[in-house]
Design an enzyme around this catalytic site. Structure first.
Site, short mmCIF file in Angstrom:
data_model
loop_
_atom_site.label_atom_id
_atom_site.label_comp_id
_atom_site.label_asym_id
_atom_site.label_seq_id
_atom_site.Cartn_x
_atom_site.Cartn_y
_atom_site.Cartn_z
N GLY A 60 0.93 -1.15 0.00
CA GLY A 60 0.00 0.00 0.00
C GLY A 60 0.95 1.17 0.00
O GLY A 60 1.79 1.27 0.87
N THR A 61 0.87 2.04 -0.95
CA THR A 61 2.01 2.90 -1.16
C THR A 61 1.65 4.19 -1.87
O THR A 61 0.51 4.42 -2.21
CB THR A 61 3.04 2.14 -2.02
OG1 THR A 61 4.20 2.91 -2.14
CG2 THR A 61 2.48 1.91 -3.41
#
Lengths: 251, 218
Positions: free
Chosen positions: B19-20
């Site tokens: 998740g970035t």
């Protein structure tokens, strides 16, 4: 002679009775509608304001703004020019995100309670009072309601203020706030661009830019930009139509 | 009975996702890529210093997002294929070729993979380029953002991007965008990695948390 009087008396009585019965039946019907509404599920996808709302405090007042699209589900725009900024008192406005039906019901109730409150106190109500009323309604009807509110306004005690009542009933005071589905796209922008104590022009430009950016990315926000500027002298409603919105690099 | 007393930590069974926030921007003469460094598995952070910018060639990098395993695998495969390709043409590969190789894998295994890579680099033919390869789409753009944190900065990058920025301005733009996204997204955080690619090569930089710019904090 007697016949005429009797006829007159009878018809007069009939007219009165018909009027009374009509009122009576109408009241029954309204009560029935209210009962219906309370029992209906607000989880059902009715008209929901997938939306973008924001409120900003500036030097001397508050600006509260929103887009104008109301959508049903994700694919049908049921209104292109709905006004989501509701006046609950002379200098206190509210804007709604979430189910439109819930929001209208809550704000109507709040408007009534607030006017009653201001008569009792014999002075204009505080913005915090308005926000607390919303919070009470949201918190006690937590399971049925699905709406969050931004309450912003001006009062003599603390000047311009903004309060956020979130979905579960939390009340928070903030210098600026954004809400609605379109707000996720502009978190970065408002974090970067907000400065405390802006002038009216700067705050207006900030709000218009933020709303235009959100409407550009969120498919359930759109239409025109509604802004309300609340200051001590009064309230001004500004509408910025789609073609006058600022354009950014890829448009 | 013993399983109840010592329940298995949930991150052992959750898929590891990056998740970035990733971003790539072209400037006059090259590209700048940036990413955060958090890798999460469900609610835990399993790696807080991962570098999500992986080299595909000397002057071509890609930024990883989505499922960590899928993204890393795609990057390794394309790295190998690009090496073979550059030997065959006896020259440095084009950014477009690298992006096409990534796109081919993403598209062919669309159902099995869930990774979004942004490919950016510099080549002699067209200068600095950025390609977005989401789910098998190949699209050349002046800048691209991706990852879960990118939703929060759509408005910011739309407003702030200008054509023909200098190298310094692009680096600042990337760092600002990453900081804002890390500030709002729960699955982005840690440090910021920035890679600048121009005709002289690639320069990697790591900006620690306390050196990131500060914005208005309520």
């Amino acid at each position: 002679m007697r016949l005429t009087i009797t006829r007159f008396a009878v018809s007069f009585t009939v007219i009165i009775w018909r009027h009374v019965l009509k009122k009576f039946i109408h009241n029954l019907y309204v009560e029935f509608l209210i009962m219906e509404k309370q029992h209906s599920y607000s989880q059902v996808k009715g008209v929901s304001t997938g939306t973008t709302i924001l409120a900003v405090k500036f030097n001397g007042g508050v600006i509260i703004g929103s887009d104008s699209r109301a959508s049903m589900g994700e694919s049908y725009v049921s209104s292109k020019t709905i006004n989501k900024l509701i006046q609950v008192h002379d200098r206190i406005f509210c804007c709604i995100a979430g189910s439109l039906a819930d929001a209208q019901a809550v704000t109507k109730m709040a408007k009534f309670q607030l006017s009653f409150h201001s008569i009792q106190m014999e002075s204009p109500p505080l913005v915090k009072a308005a926000a607390s009323i919303m919070r009470e309604l949201c918190y006690s009807n937590k399971e049925e309601l699905q709406a969050g509110f931004i309450t912003a306004g001006w009062d003599r005690k603390k000047g311009p203020q903004i309060y956020v009542v979130s979905l579960g009933g939390m009340l928070l005071s903030q210098p600026f706030t954004i809400g609605g589905s379109g707000s996720t796209y502009i978190y970065g922008y408002v974090d970067a661009k907000f400065k405390p104590d802006m002038s009216l022009e700067e705050a207006k430009q900030f709000s218009i830019n933020a709303l235009a950016l959100a409407m550009g990315r969120d498919n359930v926000s759109g239409g025109v930009v509604h802004l309300v500027v609340i200051t001590e002298p009064g309230v001004k409603h500004i509408v910025v139509p789609g073609d006058k919105l600022p354009k950014f690099h890829d448009e | 009975m013993s399983e109840e007393m010592f329940p298995e930590p949930e991150w052992l069974s959750e898929e590891v996702k990056t998740g970035t926030t990733i971003i790539a921007v072209t400037f006059d003469g090259g590209v700048v890529l940036g990413s955060d460094s958090r890798v999460s598995a469900g609610e835990s952070v399993v790696n807080r210093v991962m570098n999500k910018l992986s080299p595909l060639h000397d002057k071509i990098y890609c930024a990883l997002s989505g499922s960590a395993a899928d993204a890393q695998t795609i990057a390794e495969i394309v790295n190998y294929q690009l090496d073979v390709h550059s030997i065959e043409v006896e020259d440095d590969p084009l950014v477009c070729s690298a992006a096409t190789l990534v796109k081919n894998i993403s598209y062919k295994y669309k159902e099995e993979l869930s990774a979004h890579l942004i490919v950016a680099g510099w080549d002699r033919k067209k200068g600095g380029q950025v390609y977005a390869t989401l789910n098998g789409l190949l699209s050349r753009q002046p800048f691209a953002i991706g990852g879960s944190g990118s939703f929060y900065i759509h408005g910011f990058v739309d407003a702030e991007y200008r054509k023909n920025m200098t190298k310094r301005e692009s680096q600042e733009f990337v760092v600002n965008a990453l900081t804002l996204a890390m500030g709002r997204d729960g699955s982005s955080g840690g440090v910021a990695y920035v890679v600048t690619i121009d005709k002289d090569g690639a320069e990697e930089k790591c900006i620690l948390g306390n050196e990131l710019p500060r914005f208005f904090d309520q």
